[in-house]
Scaffold this active site. Structure first.
Site, PDB file in Angstrom:
ATOM      1  N   ASN A   1       0.868  -1.180   0.000  1.00 14.54           N
ATOM      2  CA  ASN A   1       0.000   0.000   0.000  1.00 14.54           C
ATOM      3  C   ASN A   1       0.908   1.234   0.000  1.00 14.54           C
ATOM      4  O   ASN A   1       1.494   1.575   1.022  1.00 14.54           O
ATOM      5  CB  ASN A   1      -0.890  -0.031   1.250  1.00 14.54           C
ATOM      6  CG  ASN A   1      -1.745   1.213   1.373  1.00 14.54           C
ATOM      7  OD1 ASN A   1      -1.818   2.029   0.460  1.00 14.54           O
ATOM      8  ND2 ASN A   1      -2.387   1.369   2.519  1.00 14.54           N
TER       9      ASN A   1
ATOM     10  N   LYS B   1       0.178   4.330  -0.340  1.00 17.50           N
ATOM     11  CA  LYS B   1      -0.433   5.536   0.233  1.00 17.50           C
ATOM     12  C   LYS B   1      -0.113   6.748  -0.657  1.00 17.50           C
ATOM     13  O   LYS B   1      -0.175   6.624  -1.872  1.00 17.50           O
ATOM     14  CB  LYS B   1       0.032   5.715   1.685  1.00 17.50           C
ATOM     15  CG  LYS B   1      -0.170   4.425   2.503  1.00 17.50           C
ATOM     16  CD  LYS B   1       0.023   4.596   3.958  1.00 17.50           C
ATOM     17  CE  LYS B   1      -0.195   3.264   4.661  1.00 17.50           C
ATOM     18  NZ  LYS B   1      -0.166   3.349   6.101  1.00 17.50           N
TER      19      LYS B   1
ATOM     20  N   HIS C   1      -9.694   1.085   5.111  1.00 15.57           N
ATOM     21  CA  HIS C   1      -8.386   1.320   5.726  1.00 15.57           C
ATOM     22  C   HIS C   1      -8.558   2.342   6.850  1.00 15.57           C
ATOM     23  O   HIS C   1      -9.331   3.289   6.731  1.00 15.57           O
ATOM     24  CB  HIS C   1      -7.384   1.826   4.682  1.00 15.57           C
ATOM     25  CG  HIS C   1      -5.978   1.847   5.213  1.00 15.57           C
ATOM     26  ND1 HIS C   1      -5.527   2.836   6.066  1.00 15.57           N
ATOM     27  CD2 HIS C   1      -4.940   0.988   5.030  1.00 15.57           C
ATOM     28  CE1 HIS C   1      -4.263   2.572   6.378  1.00 15.57           C
ATOM     29  NE2 HIS C   1      -3.881   1.463   5.772  1.00 15.57           N
TER      30      HIS C   1
ATOM     31  N   GLU D   1      -6.902   4.789   7.767  1.00 12.13           N
ATOM     32  CA  GLU D   1      -6.669   6.197   7.397  1.00 12.13           C
ATOM     33  C   GLU D   1      -7.896   6.786   6.701  1.00 12.13           C
ATOM     34  O   GLU D   1      -8.113   7.991   6.742  1.00 12.13           O
ATOM     35  CB  GLU D   1      -5.395   6.302   6.545  1.00 12.13           C
ATOM     36  CG  GLU D   1      -4.155   6.123   7.411  1.00 12.13           C
ATOM     37  CD  GLU D   1      -2.950   5.549   6.701  1.00 12.13           C
ATOM     38  OE1 GLU D   1      -2.902   5.579   5.456  1.00 12.13           O
ATOM     39  OE2 GLU D   1      -2.039   5.055   7.405  1.00 12.13           O
TER      40      GLU D   1
ATOM     41  N   GLU E   1      -5.600  -4.904  10.495  1.00  6.87           N
ATOM     42  CA  GLU E   1      -4.544  -3.910  10.703  1.00  6.87           C
ATOM     43  C   GLU E   1      -4.818  -3.136  11.995  1.00  6.87           C
ATOM     44  O   GLU E   1      -5.577  -2.153  11.995  1.00  6.87           O
ATOM     45  CB  GLU E   1      -4.506  -2.919   9.537  1.00  6.87           C
ATOM     46  CG  GLU E   1      -4.214  -3.558   8.191  1.00  6.87           C
ATOM     47  CD  GLU E   1      -3.686  -2.525   7.203  1.00  6.87           C
ATOM     48  OE1 GLU E   1      -2.526  -2.631   6.823  1.00  6.87           O
ATOM     49  OE2 GLU E   1      -4.438  -1.608   6.863  1.00  6.87           O
TER      50      GLU E   1
ATOM     51  N   GLY F   1       2.399   2.252  10.714  1.00  2.53           N
ATOM     52  CA  GLY F   1       3.352   3.345  10.548  1.00  2.53           C
ATOM     53  C   GLY F   1       4.064   3.742  11.822  1.00  2.53           C
ATOM     54  O   GLY F   1       4.710   4.783  11.890  1.00  2.53           O
TER      55      GLY F   1
ATOM     56  N   SER G   1       3.293  -2.138  10.292  1.00  2.00           N
ATOM     57  CA  SER G   1       4.752  -2.181  10.481  1.00  2.00           C
ATOM     58  C   SER G   1       5.362  -3.537  10.114  1.00  2.00           C
ATOM     59  O   SER G   1       6.269  -4.022  10.799  1.00  2.00           O
ATOM     60  CB  SER G   1       5.125  -1.788  11.920  1.00  2.00           C
ATOM     61  OG  SER G   1       4.735  -0.458  12.170  1.00  2.00           O
TER      62      SER G   1
HETATM   63  P1  PGA Z   1       2.769   0.257   7.608  1.00  2.91           P
HETATM   64  O1  PGA Z   1       1.344   0.500   6.942  1.00  2.91           O
HETATM   65  O2  PGA Z   1       3.318  -1.033   7.053  1.00  2.91           O
HETATM   66  O3  PGA Z   1       3.600   1.449   7.207  1.00  2.91           O
HETATM   67  O4  PGA Z   1       2.552   0.176   9.082  1.00  2.91           O
HETATM   68  C1  PGA Z   1       0.450  -0.570   6.726  1.00  2.91           C
HETATM   69  C2  PGA Z   1      -0.867  -0.071   6.169  1.00  2.91           C
HETATM   70  O5  PGA Z   1      -1.312   1.022   6.540  1.00  2.91           O
HETATM   71  O6  PGA Z   1      -1.493  -0.749   5.343  1.00  2.91           O
END
Ligand code: PGA
Length: 278
Positions: free
Chosen positions: A27, A29, A120, A122, A192, A198, A236
């Site tokens: 992903n 982003k 997601h 976000e 997640e 992140g 992460s």
């Molecule tokens: P990350 O993001 O691996 O940077 O933690 C995962 C995601 O948001 O899908």
């Protein structure tokens, strides 16, 4: 750390071959800055995947460039062995029309997109997308022939209050009737935990596997034909924790953010999931 809060550490060290497809999905982003950088990143990922795909065809890879880069990436790679994923989709079923800023599901499908992320954190938290909007997106995607990656996950305070399971199952329950109409080829679930996205704070493989098992048990009862759906972990994921995650019985793949932005860090994650199957 986080995992101590729950004291759940039932790692299953040996992964039986269950026949579920393994997925490594990146992903991207709002990255990278330029189209050229996006194309180069996609080519690097494709190269790493090409090294695995013939030997391990049951492991599949997807990338989710930003909307501005999707078409250039698709064109640069030609006939992709990787799946192209959209990070978002309009919440209605119109193919075209007066919808400023929207990208419709049929437009994504026409551009070669195979999957779309829905739910997601976000989108839920930054954009305030609640289950009714997410349900409309899910419906639009399915009607257009796209697959859906339905993301669920609890926030830190919910985990600390012992609410993680209730929150995750409620997020699934909100889409139960749609899920009942889908096949395993049309949907993937991504667990997640928000506190792990992140932050560098990964759920321990044991904790993640426990939640995946809870999700699978729930689906087995509520939507029996999805009992073998692939369930991905996200939060992460890095080269150095991928093998431990891949070894867990109920973790069928990963949704990778930061570590998907360089083929040098994404490649080892692909390899960890590809080789975990043998
Ligand atoms: P990350 O993001 O691996 O940077 O933690 C995962 C995601 O948001 O899908």
């Amino acid at each position: 750390m986080m995992s101590d809060l729950l004291n759940l550490s039932q790692i299953s060290p040996v992964k039986p071959l269950l026949g579920r497809t393994r997925w490594v999905m990146g992903n991207w982003k709002m990255n990278p800055l330029t189209v050229q950088d996006a194309v180069m990143l996609a080519q690097g990922c494709q190269q790493r995947y090409a090294q695995c795909v013939e030997t391990y065809p049951q492991c599949r890879v997807g990338i989710a460039p930003g909307p501005l880069h999707l078409v250039s990436v698709a064109q640069a790679l030609g006939h992709l062995p990787m799946d192209l994923i959209a990070q978002d989709v309009a919440c209605h079923s119109m193919a075209t029309g007066a919808f400023t800023g929207d990208i419709s599901a049929p437009q994504l499908h026409a551009a070669g997109v195979r999957w779309v992320l829905v739910g997601h954190s976000e989108r839920r938290l930054v954009h305030g997308e609640h289950s009714s909007v997410l349900e409309a997106k899910l419906q639009a995607a399915i009607r257009a022939g796209l697959g859906v990656i339905l993301c669920v996950g609890e926030q830190l305070h919910e985990r600390e209050n012992g609410q993680a399971q209730v929150v995750v199952l409620a997020q699934l329950a909100a889409h139960l009737s749609s899920l009942q109409a889908l096949s395993t080829a049309q949907v993937l679930i991504a667990y997640e935990p928000v506190w792990a996205i992140g932050t560098g704070e990964t759920a321990s493989p044991g904790d993640a596997n426990v939640m995946h098992g809870i999700i699978r048990d729930y689906l087995t009862v509520q939507v029996p034909h999805l009992s073998q759906v692939s369930i991905l972990y996200g939060g992460s994921v890095k080269a150095d924790n991928a093998a431990a995650l891949a070894a867990c019985t109920d973790i069928d793949g990963v949704l990778v953010g930061g570590a998907a932005l360089e083929s040098g860090t994404f490649g080892p994650i692909i390899e960890a999931f590809a080789t975990a199957m043998v």
